[in-house]
Design an enzyme around this catalytic site. Structure first.
Site, PDB file in Angstrom:
ATOM      1  N   GLU A 199      10.772   3.642   4.374  1.00  0.00           N
ATOM      2  CA  GLU A 199      10.810   2.470   4.103  1.00  0.00           C
ATOM      3  C   GLU A 199      11.486   2.234   2.652  1.00  0.00           C
ATOM      4  O   GLU A 199      10.874   2.558   1.690  1.00  0.00           O
ATOM      5  CB  GLU A 199       9.508   1.887   4.096  1.00  0.00           C
ATOM      6  CG  GLU A 199       9.638   0.188   4.461  1.00  0.00           C
ATOM      7  CD  GLU A 199       8.167  -0.253   4.715  1.00  0.00           C
ATOM      8  OE1 GLU A 199       7.273   0.269   4.061  1.00  0.00           O
ATOM      9  OE2 GLU A 199       8.129  -1.082   5.380  1.00  0.00           O
TER      10      GLU A 199
ATOM     11  N   CYS B 247       8.231  -6.052   6.514  1.00  0.00           N
ATOM     12  CA  CYS B 247       7.845  -4.913   7.310  1.00  0.00           C
ATOM     13  C   CYS B 247       8.494  -4.545   8.275  1.00  0.00           C
ATOM     14  O   CYS B 247       8.705  -3.403   8.540  1.00  0.00           O
ATOM     15  CB  CYS B 247       6.372  -5.029   7.564  1.00  0.00           C
ATOM     16  SG  CYS B 247       5.950  -6.517   8.416  1.00  0.00           S
TER      17      CYS B 247
ATOM     18  N   GLU C  28      -1.831  -3.470   9.547  1.00  0.00           N
ATOM     19  CA  GLU C  28      -0.252  -3.943   9.970  1.00  0.00           C
ATOM     20  C   GLU C  28       0.494  -3.313   8.663  1.00  0.00           C
ATOM     21  O   GLU C  28       0.345  -3.753   7.433  1.00  0.00           O
ATOM     22  CB  GLU C  28      -0.290  -5.659   9.774  1.00  0.00           C
ATOM     23  CG  GLU C  28      -1.078  -6.143  10.792  1.00  0.00           C
ATOM     24  CD  GLU C  28      -0.603  -6.130  12.283  1.00  0.00           C
ATOM     25  OE1 GLU C  28       0.650  -5.652  12.459  1.00  0.00           O
ATOM     26  OE2 GLU C  28      -0.705  -6.987  12.946  1.00  0.00           O
TER      27      GLU C  28
ATOM     28  N   LYS D 178      -8.259 -11.846   0.087  1.00  0.00           N
ATOM     29  CA  LYS D 178      -7.746 -11.347  -1.321  1.00  0.00           C
ATOM     30  C   LYS D 178      -6.375 -11.251  -1.105  1.00  0.00           C
ATOM     31  O   LYS D 178      -5.749 -10.507  -0.595  1.00  0.00           O
ATOM     32  CB  LYS D 178      -8.426  -9.834  -1.322  1.00  0.00           C
ATOM     33  CG  LYS D 178      -8.758  -9.373  -2.592  1.00  0.00           C
ATOM     34  CD  LYS D 178      -7.227  -9.627  -3.814  1.00  0.00           C
ATOM     35  CE  LYS D 178      -6.661  -8.169  -3.350  1.00  0.00           C
ATOM     36  NZ  LYS D 178      -5.148  -8.135  -4.257  1.00  0.00           N
TER      37      LYS D 178
END
Ligand code: NAD
Length: 481
Positions: free
Chosen positions: A381, A282, A248, A173
């Site tokens: 972040e 990331c 992750e 997906k």
């Protein structure tokens, strides 16, 4: 891009979806096509197709045959590298050279796991007299792969190649913002001979198609890459079926610059690790921790680099492209505004080129200096082209700051003192520590993953094969009674 069709790839066939999602070019803001909005029923059909593949020729293929097929798909990806790079650049807004390196990574993942497929094996275990005990490595069965928009090809490549090498059948997906290369890859893999149902791609929204995949009782392993918030939902959904999950998630990765570092080597890495893919990475090295003795000098050099950064459309292949969407741009701008209103020192900014299309989602790279380690911008972040510079006195303080966020994905240590480098590699909480480099040029061979809010489980390298297979112990008694 008139060939962008709202189709799903299920059981080796292209199928229409009931509804569609618009596809946007982040460089211009223009709508360039539509994607299929897959629903729970489509995910169910894809899981059934994967089950059928496991019961058919794909399930019967030997490890060596799987490896040869992955090698063939890797070559086919290389042969279509220009097309894939152009598609990824347009879909994600990446400068073309970054998209090219993503295609190289996809081909390399396939090549690596092609070679690894027939090297994964169990062991024999010494046990009681008259017993032979051994372990078998078996595929889980159907694996679900939920992919984010920032590195679609690379992230799909790293998890799907490892899953297929182990003999699983995959349902992917992709992210609704960037699904085009997943569909192109499905076509390439199928044309290279991957049996029907071994790889299925269902595009669609996270809360419908993604949630249906994460919670489907026919899925035996879920690999998720994305935000910590959604990762928690995926883990809870998969938990209902008691299946393993690899998460992750994000990061707030530090780069520690000591006074004895080779600055000329460090500088390009320090900045690139923050602005690559417009900071939407990331493992971005978004916190620059600099020893006070060299702080002014390093800040001046970092600032000069920031002032030279150019931002523009993906096709112009500059240092930085647009962000993925208007929503992401608004989020990053809000965080920048917060930094300014809190009085953070703006050390330098890059420039958006005059010819950047007006509808694109551009943000000029920005360097905040003298930031306190507990400030929001040094903790959260940002996922945009923004780095914070934080001074430190000594090694002890540097480690405390480095470990002072909820994340633990990656860290970089820049020092000429080898003993210090080894000490810090042990003390820093992260899934990967780089000494006098950052990112090791992607390193598909190197296990990758986080701790804390950055997630758990490892992908990449041989280690991923342990995650995408399960261990069975066989104890055979062969006494005479
Ligand atoms: P996201 O979590 O919003 O979406 C990721 C994927 O999850 C998409 O495919 C989305 O459709 C799907 N999704 C959304 N809601 C879902 C739900 N309820 N159930 C199941 N699936 C759902 O993340 P994003 O905005 O695409 O990506 C940005 C985030 O990903 C950042 O936090 C970044 O750090 C992280 N990231 C991590 C890595 C890594 O390897 N650690 C790599 C890339 C991105």
């Amino acid at each position: 891009m008139s060939d962008i069709k709202e189709q799903l790839f299920i059981g080796g066939k292209w199928q229409s979806a009931a509804a569609t999602i618009p596809v946007e070019d982040p460089s211009t803001g223009d709508t360039i096509g539509t994607l299929g909005a897959g629903q729970a029923g489509d995910i169910d059909a894809a899981v059934k197709a994967a089950q059928a593949a496991l019961a058919g020729p794909w399930g019967k293929a030997t490890a060596a045959e799987r490896g040869r097929l992955l090698a063939k798909i890797s070559k086919a990806v290389e042969a279509q590298a220009d097309m894939l790079a152009a598609l990824e650049a347009r879909d994600v807004g990446k400068p073309l050279k970054q998209a090219r390196s993503d295609v190289t990574a996809l081909a390399r993942y396939l090549e690596f796991y092609a070679g690894a497929a027939d090297k994964l094996h169990g062991q024999t275990i010494p046990f009681l007299a008259d017993y032979t005990v051994y372990t078998l490595r078996e595929p889980h069965g159907v694996t679900g792969h939920i992919i984010p928009w920032n590195y679609p090809m690379q992230i799909m490549g790293r998890s799907v190649s490892a899953a297929l090498a182990c003999g699983n059948a995959a349902v992917v997906k992709p992210a609704e913002e960037a699904s085009l290369t997943a569909l192109a890859f499905a076509r390439i893999a199928s044309e290279a001979g991957l049996p029907a149902g071994a790889l299925n791609v269902v595009t669609g929204l996270g809360e419908s198609a993604g949630a249906a995949l994460a919670g489907h009782p026919g899925v035996h392993h879920v690999s998720f890459t994305g935000s910590p918030e959604v990762g928690a939902l995926v883990q809870a959904a998969a938990g209902k079926n008691a299946v393993p999950v690899t998460l992750e998630l994000g990061g707030k990765s530090p780069q520690l610059v000591f006074a004895d570092a080779n600055l000329e080597r460090a500088l390009p890495f320090l900045v690139n690790a923050g602005i690559q893919n417009a900071g939407q990475t990331c493992s971005a090295g978004s916190r620059l921790l600099v020893q006070r003795k060299v702080y002014d000098n390093v800040l001046e050099k970092l600032s000069a680099r920031y002032r030279a950064l150019k931002v523009g459309a993906a096709r112009d292949d500059l240092d930085v492209g647009p962000l993925i969407s208007a929503g992401q741009k608004a989020r990053v701008e809000k965080l920048i505004a917060r930094g300014r209103s809190d009085g953070l020192n703006v050390a330098a900014e890059g420039s958006i080129m005059g010819n950047a299309p007006k509808g694109g989602h551009y943000v000029a790279p920005l360097l905040f200096a003298g930031v306190k380690p507990d400030h929001l911008l040094a903790q959260d972040e940002i996922f945009g082209p923004v780095q914070v510079v934080i001074p430190f006195e000594d090694e002890e303080e540097a480690v405390a700051i480095a470990n002072g966020t909820p994340y633990g994905l990656v860290a970089g240590v820049w020092t000429g003192d080898g003993s210090r480098a080894m000490r810090l590699a042990q003390q820093i909480r992260a899934g990967q520590v780089f000494i006098n480099n950052y990112g090791a040029a992607g390193g598909v061979e190197l296990p990758f993953g986080g701790t804390g809010r950055s997630g758990h489980g490892r992908e990449k390298g041989f280690e991923a094969l342990f995650a995408f297979s399960r261990l069975k112990t066989v104890a055979a008694y062969h006494g005479r009674d």
